[in-house]
Design a protein around this motif. Sequence first.
Motif, mmCIF file in Angstrom:
data_model
loop_
_atom_site.group_PDB
_atom_site.id
_atom_site.type_symbol
_atom_site.label_atom_id
_atom_site.label_comp_id
_atom_site.label_asym_id
_atom_site.label_seq_id
_atom_site.Cartn_x
_atom_site.Cartn_y
_atom_site.Cartn_z
ATOM 1 N N ASN A 159 6.040 24.869 -18.179
ATOM 2 C CA ASN A 159 6.670 26.088 -18.707
ATOM 3 C C ASN A 159 7.583 26.699 -17.651
ATOM 4 O OD1 ASN A 159 4.935 27.463 -16.871
ATOM 5 N ND2 ASN A 159 3.329 27.563 -18.439
ATOM 6 N N VAL A 160 8.208 27.817 -17.973
ATOM 7 C CA VAL A 160 9.186 28.433 -17.072
ATOM 8 C C VAL A 160 8.534 28.854 -15.762
ATOM 9 C CG1 VAL A 160 10.745 30.402 -16.757
ATOM 10 C CG2 VAL A 160 10.698 29.182 -18.945
ATOM 11 N N LYS A 161 7.352 29.450 -15.832
ATOM 12 C CA LYS A 161 6.671 29.897 -14.617
ATOM 13 C C LYS A 161 6.402 28.723 -13.685
ATOM 14 C CE LYS A 161 2.282 30.431 -14.207
ATOM 15 N NZ LYS A 161 0.859 30.848 -14.352
ATOM 16 N N ASP A 162 5.848 27.638 -14.229
ATOM 17 C CA ASP A 162 5.567 26.458 -13.404
ATOM 18 C C ASP A 162 6.855 25.829 -12.890
ATOM 19 O OD1 ASP A 162 2.951 26.925 -13.952
ATOM 20 O OD2 ASP A 162 2.602 25.121 -15.151
ATOM 21 N N LEU A 164 9.621 27.381 -12.118
ATOM 22 C CA LEU A 164 10.090 28.186 -10.992
ATOM 23 C C LEU A 164 9.267 27.936 -9.737
ATOM 24 C CD1 LEU A 164 10.992 31.631 -12.619
ATOM 25 C CD2 LEU A 164 12.529 30.098 -11.363
ATOM 26 N N ILE A 165 7.956 27.761 -9.916
ATOM 27 C CA ILE A 165 7.100 27.467 -8.762
ATOM 28 C C ILE A 165 7.486 26.122 -8.154
ATOM 29 C CG2 ILE A 165 4.734 26.963 -8.023
ATOM 30 C CD1 ILE A 165 3.772 28.989 -10.115
ATOM 31 N N TYR A 166 7.723 25.147 -9.006
ATOM 32 C CA TYR A 166 8.228 23.851 -8.535
ATOM 33 C C TYR A 166 9.528 24.060 -7.752
ATOM 34 C CZ TYR A 166 5.423 20.177 -10.891
ATOM 35 O OH TYR A 166 4.451 19.290 -11.250
ATOM 36 N N MET A 191 -1.023 23.071 -9.060
ATOM 37 C CA MET A 191 -0.953 23.744 -10.363
ATOM 38 C C MET A 191 -1.718 22.985 -11.442
ATOM 39 S SD MET A 191 2.891 25.358 -10.710
ATOM 40 C CE MET A 191 3.803 23.882 -10.242
#
Length: 295
Positions: A159-162, A164-166, A191
């Motif tokens: 998803n978008v959150k993951d 961005l973390i990547y 994650m």
Amino acid sequence: MHWFESFILGLVQGLTEFLPISSSAHLRLTAAFAGWQDPGAAFTAITQIGTEAAVLIYFRKDIARIISTWARSLVNRDLRHDHDAQMGWLVIVGSIPIGVLGITLKDAIEGPFRDLRLIATTLIVMGVVLGIADRLAARDESGGRHRAVKQRKTLTDLNVKDGLIYGVCQAMALIPGVSRSGATISGGLLMGYTRESAARYSFLLAIPAVLASGVYELKDAFGSDATATHVSWGPTIFATVIAFVVGYAVIAWFMKFITTKSFMPFVIYRIVLGVALFALVSAGVLSPHAGESAG
């Protein structure tokens, strides 16, 4: 830069770009140990175009499908929930951090970040992080005593959150010694993603960043400040071709390796290399700025 030097550096780039051991650190260290001038950030960025070309060819079906579906989804609402269309957006979102920081920290990337003491530190620290992430993944996949096997996430769960973390993890690789694949794979494992999913998204995410970086350095090399980049075009192009050929072989091997093997050999290698580098600098065998140009 001599042709033999470019051959060795191209070989090193191809061998290390996709392994979680940092290609930029190994290019820097190869030059320092050999007594050559630091090839510099420009050489690194341009030769990475060769290794990214290997990614484009190896994952050509995935990439073509993602680009096609993403482009069609811009006008076809029904495709916007398709996984491939979403992957297109997630690669774009994940590329934002390294794009912003790459421009902001350009001077540091080409200067202070290439200090051998900093490289030794990042080799060790990120080696430990990769080791922890790898052990957690292995524990989930094996279950362990009296524990059920934990189902890890795949790219369909991204998803978008993951994303961005990547992307933030990838941006950390602006510091030599961190490793683009090492940081993003570690982030993915922490994650809860599978090894294969973490590696696959890591390679796809690198495409926009590496190609943009290479084109940016090419622009500078051909521009009014071309002399400041110290690019020897013949040897650099030769090194880029070598990096492409070797890089393709390494991708094919690595994608098979991670399906059944642990990352611990890379963890041990990183820590040993980092400790050895600290020892050599402390003993005065190597200067922390060995091989750096005066310009």
